[in-house]
Design a protein around this motif. Structure first.
Motif, PDB file in Angstrom:
ATOM      1  N   GLU A  23      23.812  26.937 -14.380  1.00  0.00           N
ATOM      2  CA  GLU A  23      24.774  27.831 -14.215  1.00  0.00           C
ATOM      3  C   GLU A  23      24.640  28.725 -12.718  1.00  0.00           C
ATOM      4  OE1 GLU A  23      27.314  31.703 -16.228  1.00  0.00           O
ATOM      5  OE2 GLU A  23      25.248  31.014 -16.794  1.00  0.00           O
ATOM      6  N   TYR A  24      23.499  29.044 -12.722  1.00  0.00           N
ATOM      7  CA  TYR A  24      22.827  29.584 -11.251  1.00  0.00           C
ATOM      8  C   TYR A  24      22.961  28.780 -10.116  1.00  0.00           C
ATOM      9  CZ  TYR A  24      20.145  32.469  -8.163  1.00  0.00           C
ATOM     10  OH  TYR A  24      19.916  32.907  -6.996  1.00  0.00           O
ATOM     11  N   LEU A  25      22.908  27.454 -10.184  1.00  0.00           N
ATOM     12  CA  LEU A  25      22.895  26.467  -9.213  1.00  0.00           C
ATOM     13  C   LEU A  25      24.277  26.056  -9.019  1.00  0.00           C
ATOM     14  CD1 LEU A  25      19.436  24.329 -10.039  1.00  0.00           C
ATOM     15  CD2 LEU A  25      19.873  25.874  -8.229  1.00  0.00           C
ATOM     16  N   ALA A  26      25.005  26.084 -10.036  1.00  0.00           N
ATOM     17  CA  ALA A  26      26.351  25.631  -9.814  1.00  0.00           C
ATOM     18  C   ALA A  26      27.052  26.586  -8.741  1.00  0.00           C
ATOM     19  CB  ALA A  26      27.152  25.523 -11.205  1.00  0.00           C
ATOM     20  N   ARG A  27      26.567  27.743  -8.826  1.00  0.00           N
ATOM     21  CA  ARG A  27      27.355  28.815  -7.689  1.00  0.00           C
ATOM     22  C   ARG A  27      26.456  28.547  -6.493  1.00  0.00           C
ATOM     23  NH1 ARG A  27      25.415  33.755  -6.556  1.00  0.00           N
ATOM     24  NH2 ARG A  27      23.880  33.894  -8.343  1.00  0.00           N
ATOM     25  N   ARG A  28      25.197  28.622  -6.447  1.00  0.00           N
ATOM     26  CA  ARG A  28      24.061  28.706  -5.346  1.00  0.00           C
ATOM     27  C   ARG A  28      24.079  27.383  -4.556  1.00  0.00           C
ATOM     28  NH1 ARG A  28      22.657  30.829  -1.866  1.00  0.00           N
ATOM     29  NH2 ARG A  28      20.335  31.015  -1.924  1.00  0.00           N
ATOM     30  N   LEU A  29      24.087  26.118  -5.033  1.00  0.00           N
ATOM     31  CA  LEU A  29      23.923  25.065  -4.279  1.00  0.00           C
ATOM     32  C   LEU A  29      25.271  24.749  -3.207  1.00  0.00           C
ATOM     33  CD1 LEU A  29      22.322  22.573  -6.684  1.00  0.00           C
ATOM     34  CD2 LEU A  29      21.376  23.168  -4.614  1.00  0.00           C
ATOM     35  N   PRO A  30      26.418  24.905  -3.504  1.00  0.00           N
ATOM     36  CA  PRO A  30      27.437  24.889  -2.603  1.00  0.00           C
ATOM     37  C   PRO A  30      27.207  25.519  -1.459  1.00  0.00           C
ATOM     38  CG  PRO A  30      28.490  24.684  -4.889  1.00  0.00           C
ATOM     39  CD  PRO A  30      26.848  25.230  -4.921  1.00  0.00           C
ATOM     40  N   GLU A  31      26.982  26.755  -1.685  1.00  0.00           N
ATOM     41  CA  GLU A  31      26.596  27.993  -0.676  1.00  0.00           C
ATOM     42  C   GLU A  31      25.607  27.362   0.404  1.00  0.00           C
ATOM     43  OE1 GLU A  31      27.192  31.735  -3.194  1.00  0.00           O
ATOM     44  OE2 GLU A  31      25.164  31.496  -2.780  1.00  0.00           O
ATOM     45  N   VAL A  32      24.736  26.355  -0.047  1.00  0.00           N
ATOM     46  CA  VAL A  32      23.852  25.832   1.037  1.00  0.00           C
ATOM     47  C   VAL A  32      23.953  24.087   1.458  1.00  0.00           C
ATOM     48  CG1 VAL A  32      21.758  27.551   0.467  1.00  0.00           C
ATOM     49  CG2 VAL A  32      21.805  25.397  -1.073  1.00  0.00           C
ATOM     50  N   ASN A  33      25.202  24.074   1.145  1.00  0.00           N
ATOM     51  CA  ASN A  33      25.488  22.570   1.379  1.00  0.00           C
ATOM     52  C   ASN A  33      24.814  21.661   0.457  1.00  0.00           C
ATOM     53  OD1 ASN A  33      27.615  23.253   3.495  1.00  0.00           O
ATOM     54  ND2 ASN A  33      25.718  23.218   4.783  1.00  0.00           N
ATOM     55  N   GLY A  34      24.731  22.042  -0.761  1.00  0.00           N
ATOM     56  CA  GLY A  34      24.130  21.178  -1.748  1.00  0.00           C
ATOM     57  C   GLY A  34      24.992  20.603  -2.707  1.00  0.00           C
ATOM     58  N   VAL A  35      24.554  19.971  -3.512  1.00  0.00           N
ATOM     59  CA  VAL A  35      25.158  19.097  -4.615  1.00  0.00           C
ATOM     60  C   VAL A  35      24.831  19.461  -5.992  1.00  0.00           C
ATOM     61  CG1 VAL A  35      26.243  16.962  -5.578  1.00  0.00           C
ATOM     62  CG2 VAL A  35      26.034  17.488  -3.119  1.00  0.00           C
ATOM     63  N   PHE A  36      25.782  20.094  -6.833  1.00  0.00           N
ATOM     64  CA  PHE A  36      25.561  20.224  -8.220  1.00  0.00           C
ATOM     65  C   PHE A  36      26.582  19.426  -8.956  1.00  0.00           C
ATOM     66  CE2 PHE A  36      27.002  21.943 -12.122  1.00  0.00           C
ATOM     67  CZ  PHE A  36      26.087  22.388 -12.807  1.00  0.00           C
ATOM     68  N   LEU A  37      26.094  18.844 -10.061  1.00  0.00           N
ATOM     69  CA  LEU A  37      26.930  17.884 -10.680  1.00  0.00           C
ATOM     70  C   LEU A  37      26.598  18.046 -12.376  1.00  0.00           C
ATOM     71  CD1 LEU A  37      28.129  14.304  -9.874  1.00  0.00           C
ATOM     72  CD2 LEU A  37      27.785  15.114 -12.126  1.00  0.00           C
ATOM     73  N   GLN A  38      27.388  18.497 -13.103  1.00  0.00           N
ATOM     74  CA  GLN A  38      27.182  18.409 -14.699  1.00  0.00           C
ATOM     75  C   GLN A  38      27.517  16.908 -14.956  1.00  0.00           C
ATOM     76  OE1 GLN A  38      28.476  21.592 -17.105  1.00  0.00           O
ATOM     77  NE2 GLN A  38      29.330  20.105 -18.680  1.00  0.00           N
ATOM     78  N   ALA A  39      26.514  16.207 -15.320  1.00  0.00           N
ATOM     79  CA  ALA A  39      26.830  14.973 -15.664  1.00  0.00           C
ATOM     80  C   ALA A  39      27.146  14.760 -17.160  1.00  0.00           C
ATOM     81  CB  ALA A  39      25.581  14.207 -15.772  1.00  0.00           C
ATOM     82  N   GLU A  40      27.724  13.502 -17.495  1.00  0.00           N
ATOM     83  CA  GLU A  40      28.380  13.169 -18.755  1.00  0.00           C
ATOM     84  C   GLU A  40      27.357  13.470 -20.040  1.00  0.00           C
ATOM     85  OE1 GLU A  40      28.176   9.164 -16.964  1.00  0.00           O
ATOM     86  OE2 GLU A  40      28.435  11.326 -16.294  1.00  0.00           O
TER      87      GLU A  40
END
Length: 357
Positions: free
Chosen positions: A36-53
Motif C-alpha cells: 500500500e505504501y509503495l503503491a503511493r510512493r513508487l510513482p513519485e520516484v518514477n518507479g513501477v508498482f504492480l499488484q499481480a494477479e
C-alpha cells in the motif's frame, strides 16, 4: 530527523532510498501496508508498482525485472511465500539479485493473521526445490526494518543472490521512531543483465541444463558462493554474554521479549545473557558456539514449535544442555514466562523441552 512509522512502511521507504524502483506483489495480512505504501510512493520516484494477479505471477515478474538488472522487491506472508517458492528457486539458480520480504503470520496452512515466527524452516532451508540458499536477515525493531532493507539490496547485488527479510507480524504492524540514512543506490553497470546485446555478446538467463555434468558445475559454483557468504556475512548481537551462565537465544520480536527477561534475571542475581542472530542464514554457528562454551545452559525462545532450536543445538555441539520455550499460532511469549524458564535453569533444572505456560 526521526519519523513515526509502521515497520512495513519503513521497509518501503528504505527500499526506495536504496534504489528499488520495481515492486510486484499481492496483498496478505500482516504485510499489506508495505505494498500500500509503495503503491503511493513508487510513482513519485518514477518507479513501477504492480499488484499481480497472484503470488506466482508476482515472483515471476521479479524474475524478469531482476534479469534486466533492476533493483526489485516483492513481499508477502507465509502462505504467499509458499506459493512463490518455485520462482524463488529459479531466481537463485539464475543468480539474480532481488529482495523478498516475509512478514510472518501463524501457520501451518492458512493459519491466522496474528504474528508468528513459523517460517524459519522455509526461509533458512531454501523452501523450494534444489540445492540453493537465501541470505536471511531478521530485524528486531522498526529501525532495523529500515536498516536491514538497505543491507538486503546491497547483499543481493554483491552476491547476485535473493535476500529474504524475515520479520514477524508484530514488527510489521508496530510503530516506532525511525531515521533513514543515505543508502547506496546500487551498481550502475551489471554486465550480466539482459539489457540488449547491440555491440556485445548476448546475455542469457537460464536455469535448465540437460547435460548433468554442466548442471553439476553450476551447483558447484553456487555452493562455493554460499561458502563465501558463510565466511563473510554472519551477523549477531550479544547482550550480557561475557559472564553469562545461561544464554538465551532468540530472534526478531522474541529477542526483545527475551532481553527484558534477561534484565529481570540479572536483577535477581542470575547471570543470564542473550544472543540474537541477525542473519538466520548464514547462521552464526561459530560465534554462538564460543558463547555457549563459557555457559552452563542455553534457552531458545521462539514464536514457533522449535525451529531455530535445531541450529542452536548444532552450534552447541553437546557442550551445554539446550532447552526450549515457545508459543505458537500467533501467541507471544511473555517476558515473565521467559524469566521463569531462566529461573528453572538457574536452579540446575535442565531439560530439552518446556511446555508453554
Amino acid at each position: 530527523m526521526k519519523t513515526l512509522m509502521k515497520g512495513n512502511e519503513a521497509i518501503g521507504e528504505a527500499a526506495i532510498l536504496a534504489g528499488c524502483r520495481y515492486f510486484f506483489g499481492y496483498p496478505i495480512t500482516p504485510q499489506t501496508e508495505l505494498p500500500e505504501y509503495l503503491a503511493r510512493r513508487l510513482p513519485e520516484v518514477n518507479g513501477v508498482f504492480l499488484q499481480a494477479e497472484s503470488e506466482v505471477a508476482a515472483i515471476n515478474m521479479v524474475y524478469g525485472a531482476a534479469g534486466a538488472g533492476a533493483r526489485v522487491m516483492t513481499s508477502s506472508s507465509g502462505p504467499g511465500i509458499s506459493l512463490k517458492q518455485e520462482g524463488i528457486s529459479y531466481i537463485a539458480a539464475a543468480e539474480l539479485p532481488c529482495v523478498i520480504v516475509d512478514i510472518m503470520r501463524g501457520g501451518p496452512g492458512l493459519g491466522g493473521i496474528q504474528p508468528s515466527q513459523s517460517d524459519y524452516f522455509q526461509a533458512t532451508r531454501g523452501g523450494g526445490h534444489g540445492d540453493y540458499r537465501l541470505i536471511v536477515l531478521a530485524p528486531a525493531s522498526v529501525q532495523e526494518m529500515a536498516d536491514l532493507t538497505g543491507l538486503a539490496f546491497e547483499l543481493a547485488d554483491r552476491y547476485r543472490n535473493p535476500v529474504l527479510l524475515l520479520g514477524d507480524g508484530v514488527l510489521g504492524q508496530m510503530m516506532e521512531p525511525v531515521s533513514f540514512n543515505p543508502l547506496p543506490a546500487g551498481e550502475t553497470v551489471k554486465p550480466w543483465a539482459t539489457t540488449g546485446c547491440r555491440g556485445r555478446e548476448r546475455n542469457v538467463v537460464n536455469t535448465l541444463y540437460l547435460n548433468p555434468e554442466e548442471l553439476e558445475a553450476v551447483n558447484h559454483r553456487l555452493q562455493e558462493k554460499y561458502r563465501l557468504i558463510e565466511a563473510r556475512e554472519c551477523r549477531a548481537e550479544t547482550y550480557c554474554t561475557q559472564d553469562a551462565e545461561i544464554v538465551v537465544v532468540a530472534f526478531g520480536i522474541a529477542a526483545r521479549i527475551a532481553k527484558a527477561a534477561v534484565d529481570g534475571a540479572r536483577a535477581e542475581g542470575v547471570r543470564a545473557g542473550l544472543v540474537r542472530p541477525v542473519t538466520l542464514w548464514p547462521f552464526p554457528y561459530r560465534m554462538l558456539a564460543g558463547v555457549l562454551k563459557r555457559a552452563k545452559a542455553a534457552l531458545v525462545v521462539e514464536m514457533n514449535a522449535g525451529q531455530m532450536l535445531e541450529d542452536v543445538r548444532l552450534a552447541a555441539e553437546g557442550c551445554v544442555p539446550v532447552s526450549f520455550y515457545g508459543r505458537t499460532g500467533g501467541m507471544l511469549p511473555g517476558s515473565r514466562a521467559v524469566l521463569e524458564q531462566i529461573r528453572l535453569l538457574g536452579g540446575k533444572k535442565y531439560g530439552h523441552y518446556v511446555r508453554p505456560a
